[in-house]
Design an enzyme around this catalytic site. Structure first.
Site, PDB file in Angstrom:
ATOM      1  N   LYS A 197      60.122  98.063 -28.582  1.00 50.91           N
ATOM      2  CA  LYS A 197      60.697  99.402 -28.449  1.00 50.91           C
ATOM      3  C   LYS A 197      60.261 100.017 -27.114  1.00 50.91           C
ATOM      4  O   LYS A 197      61.062 100.546 -26.370  1.00 50.91           O
ATOM      5  CB  LYS A 197      60.248 100.264 -29.626  1.00 50.91           C
ATOM      6  CG  LYS A 197      60.836 101.636 -29.605  1.00 50.91           C
ATOM      7  CD  LYS A 197      60.394 102.424 -30.809  1.00 50.91           C
ATOM      8  CE  LYS A 197      60.620 103.893 -30.570  1.00 50.91           C
ATOM      9  NZ  LYS A 197      60.110 104.735 -31.630  1.00 50.91           N
ATOM     10  N   GLU A 203      51.038  92.160 -25.048  1.00 51.23           N
ATOM     11  CA  GLU A 203      51.194  90.833 -25.647  1.00 51.23           C
ATOM     12  C   GLU A 203      52.628  90.338 -25.486  1.00 51.23           C
ATOM     13  O   GLU A 203      52.883  89.192 -25.109  1.00 51.23           O
ATOM     14  CB  GLU A 203      50.885  90.878 -27.153  1.00 51.23           C
ATOM     15  CG  GLU A 203      49.471  91.262 -27.523  1.00 51.23           C
ATOM     16  CD  GLU A 203      49.333  92.741 -27.841  1.00 51.23           C
ATOM     17  OE1 GLU A 203      49.921  93.570 -27.099  1.00 51.23           O
ATOM     18  OE2 GLU A 203      48.630  93.079 -28.799  1.00 51.23           O
ATOM     19  N   GLY A 257      58.623 101.674 -34.927  1.00 49.26           N
ATOM     20  CA  GLY A 257      58.539 100.211 -34.995  1.00 49.26           C
ATOM     21  C   GLY A 257      58.490  99.680 -36.420  1.00 49.26           C
ATOM     22  O   GLY A 257      59.214  98.760 -36.786  1.00 49.26           O
ATOM     23  N   ARG A 258      57.664 100.297 -37.257  1.00 51.61           N
ATOM     24  CA  ARG A 258      57.490  99.777 -38.623  1.00 51.61           C
ATOM     25  C   ARG A 258      58.649 100.160 -39.542  1.00 51.61           C
ATOM     26  O   ARG A 258      58.649  99.820 -40.716  1.00 51.61           O
ATOM     27  CB  ARG A 258      56.142 100.232 -39.196  1.00 51.61           C
ATOM     28  CG  ARG A 258      55.918 101.727 -39.137  1.00 51.61           C
ATOM     29  CD  ARG A 258      54.454 102.070 -39.389  1.00 51.61           C
ATOM     30  NE  ARG A 258      54.153 103.479 -39.193  1.00 51.61           N
ATOM     31  CZ  ARG A 258      53.883 104.039 -38.015  1.00 51.61           C
ATOM     32  NH1 ARG A 258      53.897 103.306 -36.918  1.00 51.61           N
ATOM     33  NH2 ARG A 258      53.616 105.322 -37.914  1.00 51.61           N
ATOM     34  N   GLU A 343      49.542 101.829 -40.899  1.00 49.53           N
ATOM     35  CA  GLU A 343      49.833 102.470 -39.616  1.00 49.53           C
ATOM     36  C   GLU A 343      50.457 103.852 -39.849  1.00 49.53           C
ATOM     37  O   GLU A 343      50.301 104.764 -39.053  1.00 49.53           O
ATOM     38  CB  GLU A 343      50.759 101.595 -38.760  1.00 49.53           C
ATOM     39  CG  GLU A 343      50.729 101.968 -37.292  1.00 49.53           C
ATOM     40  CD  GLU A 343      51.296 100.894 -36.378  1.00 49.53           C
ATOM     41  OE1 GLU A 343      50.529 100.031 -35.912  1.00 49.53           O
ATOM     42  OE2 GLU A 343      52.507 100.913 -36.123  1.00 49.53           O
ATOM     43  N   HIS A 374      43.507  82.291 -56.942  1.00 50.22           N
ATOM     44  CA  HIS A 374      42.427  81.345 -56.668  1.00 50.22           C
ATOM     45  C   HIS A 374      41.606  81.744 -55.448  1.00 50.22           C
ATOM     46  O   HIS A 374      40.838  80.939 -54.925  1.00 50.22           O
ATOM     47  CB  HIS A 374      43.011  79.937 -56.509  1.00 50.22           C
ATOM     48  CG  HIS A 374      43.649  79.458 -57.777  1.00 50.22           C
ATOM     49  ND1 HIS A 374      42.956  78.827 -58.779  1.00 50.22           N
ATOM     50  CD2 HIS A 374      44.923  79.599 -58.227  1.00 50.22           C
ATOM     51  CE1 HIS A 374      43.771  78.568 -59.790  1.00 50.22           C
ATOM     52  NE2 HIS A 374      44.981  79.023 -59.479  1.00 50.22           N
ATOM     53  N   LYS A 489      43.902  99.307 -26.702  1.00 49.71           N
ATOM     54  CA  LYS A 489      44.768  98.693 -25.683  1.00 49.71           C
ATOM     55  C   LYS A 489      44.277  99.051 -24.280  1.00 49.71           C
ATOM     56  O   LYS A 489      44.212  98.202 -23.398  1.00 49.71           O
ATOM     57  CB  LYS A 489      46.208  99.219 -25.816  1.00 49.71           C
ATOM     58  CG  LYS A 489      46.960  98.761 -27.041  1.00 49.71           C
ATOM     59  CD  LYS A 489      48.406  99.256 -26.923  1.00 49.71           C
ATOM     60  CE  LYS A 489      49.145  99.208 -28.240  1.00 49.71           C
ATOM     61  NZ  LYS A 489      50.447  99.878 -28.190  1.00 49.71           N
TER      62      LYS A 489
END
Ligand code: F6P
Length: 524
Positions: A197, A203, A257-258, A343, A374, A489
């Site tokens: 966005k 990254e 974004g989410r 977030e 498990h 960041k």
């Protein structure tokens, strides 16, 4: 508005409203009173310690917290993202009615982007670039992180049906995966979709640069640029990077974004699940939007789910929550929900700029069952912390092995029962050995989907979005910003040079110079 929430919390502290969970299960009407369905989803919250009085107090609190007023502001496009002064209108991507609240040129841009996405998804699914049948597409490298990857990954794991094209995700900046991947792929059959966005995320840009170079080395600049696509809200940065405008999809700033799974962010997923299935996903979400907007507050799934969460977090004081989908196809759901929930509501300052003074989101984590049984469940049954669970099950599988499916669902129901009743509540005598005893009284909710389809998945994801919103209203926080991720960041940018150059130190206050020296000694 949180006054009512605080009042109720204080009253609760004075006089316990809690009743034994196991005792509730003996109530013949418990399921009827503490479950609710909408469309093809059922929420069973009968295995919680809430009783009728608690529930009505919580519903009253939701009313007084103006949940319905805030919901209407959300859908109307008011600036509910009050720290960034903008609306949060991801619902406009699935509803023409909500889209209609926006300016005509924005509506046009969104429609064009949607059509463009469909055209591209169809061509990629058929194995070529749009209008260029000779240009093969067998692999898609999807580059993005956080909300720019978690949604598409979930969709492909849950609903991907086409074998080709195969989608490869690059998210963490760690180069191992990229180096391995690029060594295996043929640039002439691969396209790269860069999703960001902001188009500023370190990254993502690093992977994008390296991958573009890889295309260029084999194909030359002109051909390479035909095979790179961008989904972004930052046209200028996309232009600077070099992605052609014809290969760029618009992401408006009012889609967080989410919350962007409904947009062209899911281009690669739409190629794999099919454009019609993608539309069904949007339709399912729209159905949940309508339910949230119109159902009475005491018959409203997102409201009831949020109140259950608030009950566990604030009234019972449980610090975490686990999401356990009993369906392999939903294995990426915990990671998706982690970002959506943590977030969004991982905040401690309210709308008036004061510290909340009460807890907000719990830690969310999870894994698909029965694998989770498990690894995680020992602690769930006998650990010192109580972890409320969300079991998510699918009634009708898409395979013919009925026995295996019965075993799967039996395990889910057995775990919910064992957590609630413990060893003491079962017909067989309580084991004498204390190490073998389980106290029970550990709550869970069960969400059942009739089937796992694009439509039901859309419903489920929109349910969680609105549940997170309702919680944020009661907690009086902004679920739509994420300033908390920025500091790390910025610091990473100042630390990186010290890793590559031993002459470079970081400020003493970081407390890092000793470990940096250690890394430099050991490094190559
Ligand atoms: O983690 C912070 C964040 O901004 C998320 O909200 C977002 O999903 C992710 O980074 C990726 O951001 P972008 O799409 O701008 O690259």
């Amino acid at each position: 508005m949180e006054r009512y929430f605080l009042q109720l919390l204080q009253n609760y502290n004075k006089k316990s409203l809690r009743k034994s969970l196991a005792a509730h299960l003996g109530d013949a009407n418990r399921f009827v009173d503490f479950s609710l369905s909408s469309g093809q989803l059922l929420l069973d919250y009968s295995r919680t310690s809430m009783d009728r009085q608690t529930l009505s107090s919580l519903l009253e609190m939701a009313k007084k917290s103006a949940v319905c007023v805030e919901r209407d502001r959300l859908f109307r496009g008011d600036r509910v993202n009050f720290t960034e002064q903008r609306p949060a209108l991801h619902m406009a991507l699935r509803s023409d009615q909500v889209l209609g609240n926006l300016a005509a040129d924005t509506v046009e841009r969104i429609r064009q982007s949607r059509d463009n996405m469909r055209t591209h998804a169809r061509a990629f699914a058929q194995g070529h670039l749009p209008e260029e049948q000779a240009e093969r597409v067998r692999h898609i490298i999807h580059i993005g992180i956080g909300g720019s990857v978690l949604g598409p990954r979930l969709l492909i794991d849950a609903l991907g049906r086409n074998e080709s094209p195969s989608v490869h995700f690059l998210s963490s900046v760690d180069a191992h995966k990229r180096v391995d991947l690029l060594a295996r792929l043929d640039p002439a059959e691969t396209i790269v979709v860069v999703v960001s966005k902001s188009f500023k995320t370190g990254e993502t840009l690093l992977h994008a640069q390296r991958t573009l170079q890889w295309l260029e080395v084999s194909l030359g600049r002109e051909q390479a640029l035909r095979r790179i696509f961008a989904v972004s809200g930052n046209q200028q940065a996309v232009d600077t990077f070099g992605v052609p405008r014809a290969n760029t999809f618009y992401l408006p700033d009012w889609v967080g974004g989410r919350y962007s799974i409904w947009s062209a962010v899911s281009l690669s997923a739409a190629a794999v699940m099919g454009e019609d299935a993608f539309q069904q996903l949007l339709d399912g979400a729209l159905e949940m939007d309508r339910h949230f907007q119109t159902a009475e507050i005491d018959r409203n799934l997102p409201v009831l789910m949020a109140l259950t969460g608030i009950w566990h977090r604030n009234f019972c004081g449980y610090p975490s929550q686990a999401i356990i989908p009993y369906d392999h196809r939903l294995r990426s759901l915990p990671a998706y929900l982690q970002q959506l929930v943590m977030e969004s509501n991982g905040k401690s300052v309210d709308s008036s700029g004061q510290l909340t003074g009460y807890d907000t989101t719990p830690v969310l984590f999870g894994e698909a069952g029965t694998d989770a049984q498990h690894s995680l469940f020992q602690m769930f049954h006998q650990g010192t912390d109580v972890v409320p669970l969300s079991f998510i099950g699918v009634i009708c599988p898409d395979h013919e092995d009925d026995e295996a499916h019965a075993v799967l669902l039996a395990n889910m129901l057995a775990q919910a029962t064992a957590l609630a009743t413990g060893t003491g509540g079962l017909a067989s005598p309580e084991p004498a050995d204390i190490h073998r005893q389980m106290t029970g009284e550990r709550p869970s909710e069960i969400i059942l989907m009739d089937k796992l389809s694009p439509h039901t998945l859309g419903q489920l994801l929109a349910l969680y979005e609105h549940k997170v919103f309702v919680e944020s209203v009661v907690w009086n926080i902004n679920p739509f910003d994420q300033y908390g991720v920025e500091l790390g960041k910025v610091l990473a940018d100042t630390i990186q040079p010290a890793l590559q150059d031993s002459e470079h130190c970081v400020p003493e206050g970081y407390g890092l110079n000793a470990i940096l020296e250690y890394i430099q000694k050991k490094g190559r």
